[in-house]
Scaffold this active site. Structure first.
Site, PDB file in Angstrom:
ATOM      1  N   CYS A   1      -0.066   5.850  15.859  1.00  0.00           N
ATOM      2  CA  CYS A   1      -1.359   6.536  15.739  1.00  0.00           C
ATOM      3  C   CYS A   1      -1.261   7.925  16.373  1.00  0.00           C
ATOM      4  O   CYS A   1      -0.945   8.050  17.568  1.00  0.00           O
ATOM      5  CB  CYS A   1      -2.458   5.723  16.432  1.00  0.00           C
ATOM      6  SG  CYS A   1      -4.071   6.564  16.443  1.00  0.00           S
TER       7      CYS A   1
ATOM      8  N   ARG B   1       1.466   1.854  -3.629  1.00  0.00           N
ATOM      9  CA  ARG B   1       0.288   2.382  -4.346  1.00  0.00           C
ATOM     10  C   ARG B   1       0.012   3.826  -3.913  1.00  0.00           C
ATOM     11  O   ARG B   1      -0.399   4.656  -4.715  1.00  0.00           O
ATOM     12  CB  ARG B   1      -0.918   1.477  -4.082  1.00  0.00           C
ATOM     13  CG  ARG B   1      -0.772   0.086  -4.727  1.00  0.00           C
ATOM     14  CD  ARG B   1      -1.971  -0.788  -4.462  1.00  0.00           C
ATOM     15  NE  ARG B   1      -3.162  -0.248  -5.101  1.00  0.00           N
ATOM     16  CZ  ARG B   1      -4.400  -0.610  -4.738  1.00  0.00           C
ATOM     17  NH1 ARG B   1      -4.567  -1.476  -3.750  1.00  0.00           N
ATOM     18  NH2 ARG B   1      -5.453  -0.106  -5.344  1.00  0.00           N
TER      19      ARG B   1
ATOM     20  N   ALA C   1     -12.958   4.697 -21.127  1.00  0.00           N
ATOM     21  CA  ALA C   1     -13.703   5.588 -20.230  1.00  0.00           C
ATOM     22  C   ALA C   1     -13.446   7.051 -20.576  1.00  0.00           C
ATOM     23  O   ALA C   1     -14.370   7.884 -20.522  1.00  0.00           O
ATOM     24  CB  ALA C   1     -13.296   5.314 -18.779  1.00  0.00           C
TER      25      ALA C   1
ATOM     26  N   CYS D   1      -6.424   3.063  12.777  1.00  0.00           N
ATOM     27  CA  CYS D   1      -5.678   2.594  13.960  1.00  0.00           C
ATOM     28  C   CYS D   1      -6.319   1.320  14.504  1.00  0.00           C
ATOM     29  O   CYS D   1      -7.527   1.283  14.780  1.00  0.00           O
ATOM     30  CB  CYS D   1      -5.676   3.652  15.053  1.00  0.00           C
ATOM     31  SG  CYS D   1      -4.854   3.074  16.572  1.00  0.00           S
TER      32      CYS D   1
ATOM     33  N   TYR E   1       0.821  -1.221   0.000  1.00  0.00           N
ATOM     34  CA  TYR E   1       0.000   0.000   0.000  1.00  0.00           C
ATOM     35  C   TYR E   1       0.848   1.261   0.000  1.00  0.00           C
ATOM     36  O   TYR E   1       0.450   2.284  -0.577  1.00  0.00           O
ATOM     37  CB  TYR E   1      -0.997  -0.030   1.168  1.00  0.00           C
ATOM     38  CG  TYR E   1      -2.132  -0.964   0.851  1.00  0.00           C
ATOM     39  CD1 TYR E   1      -2.158  -2.262   1.345  1.00  0.00           C
ATOM     40  CD2 TYR E   1      -3.131  -0.567  -0.046  1.00  0.00           C
ATOM     41  CE1 TYR E   1      -3.173  -3.130   0.993  1.00  0.00           C
ATOM     42  CE2 TYR E   1      -4.150  -1.431  -0.403  1.00  0.00           C
ATOM     43  CZ  TYR E   1      -4.167  -2.715   0.110  1.00  0.00           C
ATOM     44  OH  TYR E   1      -5.159  -3.575  -0.253  1.00  0.00           O
TER      45      TYR E   1
ATOM     46  N   GLN F   1     -15.297   2.175  -5.981  1.00  0.00           N
ATOM     47  CA  GLN F   1     -14.579   1.044  -5.384  1.00  0.00           C
ATOM     48  C   GLN F   1     -13.088   1.369  -5.305  1.00  0.00           C
ATOM     49  O   GLN F   1     -12.337   0.628  -4.682  1.00  0.00           O
ATOM     50  CB  GLN F   1     -14.773  -0.225  -6.223  1.00  0.00           C
ATOM     51  CG  GLN F   1     -16.222  -0.652  -6.364  1.00  0.00           C
ATOM     52  CD  GLN F   1     -16.373  -1.810  -7.336  1.00  0.00           C
ATOM     53  OE1 GLN F   1     -16.328  -2.987  -6.958  1.00  0.00           O
ATOM     54  NE2 GLN F   1     -16.541  -1.491  -8.600  1.00  0.00           N
ATOM     55  N   ASN F   2     -12.703   2.449  -5.968  1.00  0.00           N
ATOM     56  CA  ASN F   2     -11.278   2.783  -6.054  1.00  0.00           C
ATOM     57  C   ASN F   2     -10.808   3.444  -4.767  1.00  0.00           C
ATOM     58  O   ASN F   2     -11.568   4.145  -4.095  1.00  0.00           O
ATOM     59  CB  ASN F   2     -11.021   3.722  -7.242  1.00  0.00           C
ATOM     60  CG  ASN F   2     -11.445   3.086  -8.562  1.00  0.00           C
ATOM     61  OD1 ASN F   2     -11.550   1.863  -8.668  1.00  0.00           O
ATOM     62  ND2 ASN F   2     -11.727   3.903  -9.546  1.00  0.00           N
TER      63      ASN F   2
ATOM     64  N   HIS G   1     -14.571   1.094  -0.541  1.00  0.00           N
ATOM     65  CA  HIS G   1     -13.480   0.197  -0.153  1.00  0.00           C
ATOM     66  C   HIS G   1     -12.358   0.923   0.571  1.00  0.00           C
ATOM     67  O   HIS G   1     -11.266   0.373   0.718  1.00  0.00           O
ATOM     68  CB  HIS G   1     -12.901  -0.514  -1.399  1.00  0.00           C
ATOM     69  CG  HIS G   1     -13.860  -1.501  -1.987  1.00  0.00           C
ATOM     70  ND1 HIS G   1     -13.736  -1.970  -3.275  1.00  0.00           N
ATOM     71  CD2 HIS G   1     -14.973  -2.092  -1.492  1.00  0.00           C
ATOM     72  CE1 HIS G   1     -14.712  -2.817  -3.527  1.00  0.00           C
ATOM     73  NE2 HIS G   1     -15.486  -2.907  -2.463  1.00  0.00           N
TER      74      HIS G   1
HETATM   75  N1  APR Z   1     -11.956   2.290 -19.770  1.00  0.00           N
HETATM   76  C1  APR Z   1     -13.068   1.663 -19.305  1.00  0.00           C
HETATM   77  N2  APR Z   1     -13.037   0.457 -18.679  1.00  0.00           N
HETATM   78  C2  APR Z   1     -11.825  -0.123 -18.515  1.00  0.00           C
HETATM   79  C3  APR Z   1     -10.632   0.476 -18.981  1.00  0.00           C
HETATM   80  C4  APR Z   1     -10.737   1.736 -19.625  1.00  0.00           C
HETATM   81  N3  APR Z   1      -9.656   2.377 -20.097  1.00  0.00           N
HETATM   82  N4  APR Z   1      -9.600  -0.367 -18.674  1.00  0.00           N
HETATM   83  C5  APR Z   1     -10.134  -1.439 -18.044  1.00  0.00           C
HETATM   84  N5  APR Z   1     -11.471  -1.302 -17.957  1.00  0.00           N
HETATM   85  C6  APR Z   1     -12.435  -2.225 -17.350  1.00  0.00           C
HETATM   86  C7  APR Z   1     -12.095  -3.690 -17.532  1.00  0.00           C
HETATM   87  O1  APR Z   1     -12.683  -4.183 -18.732  1.00  0.00           O
HETATM   88  C8  APR Z   1     -12.759  -4.314 -16.293  1.00  0.00           C
HETATM   89  O2  APR Z   1     -14.108  -4.649 -16.559  1.00  0.00           O
HETATM   90  O3  APR Z   1     -12.398  -1.985 -15.961  1.00  0.00           O
HETATM   91  C9  APR Z   1     -12.722  -3.189 -15.256  1.00  0.00           C
HETATM   92  C10 APR Z   1     -11.679  -3.408 -14.180  1.00  0.00           C
HETATM   93  O4  APR Z   1     -12.042  -4.546 -13.460  1.00  0.00           O
HETATM   94  P1  APR Z   1     -11.191  -4.974 -12.167  1.00  0.00           P
HETATM   95  O5  APR Z   1      -9.732  -4.953 -12.511  1.00  0.00           O
HETATM   96  O6  APR Z   1     -11.813  -6.229 -11.633  1.00  0.00           O
HETATM   97  O7  APR Z   1     -11.415  -3.782 -11.128  1.00  0.00           O
HETATM   98  P2  APR Z   1     -12.712  -3.532 -10.244  1.00  0.00           P
HETATM   99  O8  APR Z   1     -13.945  -3.984 -10.942  1.00  0.00           O
HETATM  100  O9  APR Z   1     -12.657  -2.123  -9.798  1.00  0.00           O
HETATM  101  O10 APR Z   1     -12.450  -4.492  -8.969  1.00  0.00           O
HETATM  102  C11 APR Z   1     -13.397  -4.415  -7.928  1.00  0.00           C
HETATM  103  O11 APR Z   1     -11.968  -5.838  -6.595  1.00  0.00           O
HETATM  104  O12 APR Z   1      -9.779  -6.294  -6.022  1.00  0.00           O
HETATM  105  C12 APR Z   1     -10.973  -5.744  -5.570  1.00  0.00           C
HETATM  106  O13 APR Z   1     -11.277  -4.060  -3.983  1.00  0.00           O
HETATM  107  C13 APR Z   1     -10.775  -4.294  -5.255  1.00  0.00           C
HETATM  108  O14 APR Z   1     -12.204  -2.415  -5.741  1.00  0.00           O
HETATM  109  C14 APR Z   1     -11.631  -3.585  -6.293  1.00  0.00           C
HETATM  110  C15 APR Z   1     -12.687  -4.611  -6.617  1.00  0.00           C
END
Ligand code: APR
Length: 231
Positions: free
Chosen positions: A133, A56, A217, A114, A53, A88-89, A106
């Site tokens: 903390c 990241r 996107a 803490c 983390y 979720q990000n 998330h």
């Molecule tokens: N534009 C639009 N969509 C995109 C792009 C882009 N440039 N690049 C990738 N994607 C799409 C992929 O096709 C996929 O469907 O984004 C999605 C990413 O999926 P994941 O990698 O599974 O991410 P996410 O859905 O956010 O994961 C959910 O899983 O690991 C846990 O907690 C973590 O919040 C996360 C959760």
């Protein structure tokens, strides 16, 4: 149509340079993300989890919001009805683009939790070696304020309330692989909302959406917002 709920996932930040979880680059130093983001991993190898983390969190300083984040921030500012972005990000790109009506289901990279007093506070540095903390003074007590697999997501009551009154539910850049977020489309449909998926490609939940618009996107999201806000 007045109340909109938007769910975003890693795909909305991909073009900013942040790796998604289940794409080809979804590994970290050979670890599957599912093997790092768990309470068991934190108990078994805290240094590895803090290092994951810390890396990241440090990467945030090297990336910026992309046109998709900026389009949602514009919608947030200009939409006269109800609007909630549930992300979720754990990055801060929605905030940096100017989004206000935002929930991090998330957790957030720029927050620390803490384990002793339960306090959450902004944290921007490296946690490995500096986990005292500030609130309760407990040494070595901080953990990333990230909801690990198996832990309770944040603000579910507020999210459920928004879904119950949604007229439109839009899912952006998520694979529909992780619950409860992957189930939001079903709740919105049951509440009578229209449902729209904006994604690079079809996801696990695509069949549940009334409409899907596929592409990057940074292109698909601004086009949708322009259409929605057109006089
Ligand atoms: N534009 C639009 N969509 C995109 C792009 C882009 N440039 N690049 C990738 N994607 C799409 C992929 O096709 C996929 O469907 O984004 C999605 C990413 O999926 P994941 O990698 O599974 O991410 P996410 O859905 O956010 O994961 C959910 O899983 O690991 C846990 O907690 C973590 O919040 C996360 C959760």
């Amino acid at each position: 149509m007045s109340n909109i709920v938007i769910l975003t996932g890693a795909g909305i930040s991909a073009e900013s340079g942040l790796a998604t979880f289940r794409g080809p680059e979804g590994l970290w130093e050979g670890h599957r993300v599912e093997d790092v983001c768990t309470p068991e991993a934190l108990a078994r190898d805290p240094a590895m989890v803090l290092r994951f983390y810390d890396a990241r969190r440090a990467a945030l300083g090297r990336v910026a919001p992309n046109p998709a984040h900026r389009a949602l921030a514009r919608l947030d500012a200009e939409w006269p009805g109800g609007l909630l972005i549930v992300t979720q990000n754990v990055d801060d790109l929605h905030e940096r683009a100017g989004a206000k009506r935002l929930i991090h289901i998330h957790g957030e990279l720029l927050s620390a939790l803490c384990r002793k007093c339960g306090g959450r506070a902004r944290f921007a540095g490296a946690m490995l070696g500096d986990a005292t903390c500030a609130a309760c003074g407990a040494a070595d007590a901080l953990r990333p304020d990230i909801v690990f697999f198996g832990e309770m997501p944040y603000e579910m009551e507020a999210i459920d309330a928004a879904l119950a009154r949604a007229d439109l539910f839009v899912s952006i850049g998520t694979s529909g692989a992780v619950y409860p977020a992957a189930g939001f489309v079903r709740i919105a449909r049951a509440a009578g909302a229209e449902t729209l998926e904006l994604n690079l490609e079809a996801s696990a939940g695509s069949a549940l959406f009334d409409e899907g618009r596929f592409g990057l996107a940074s292109e698909v999201v601004p086009a949708w917002v322009d259409q929605l806000l057109a006089p």
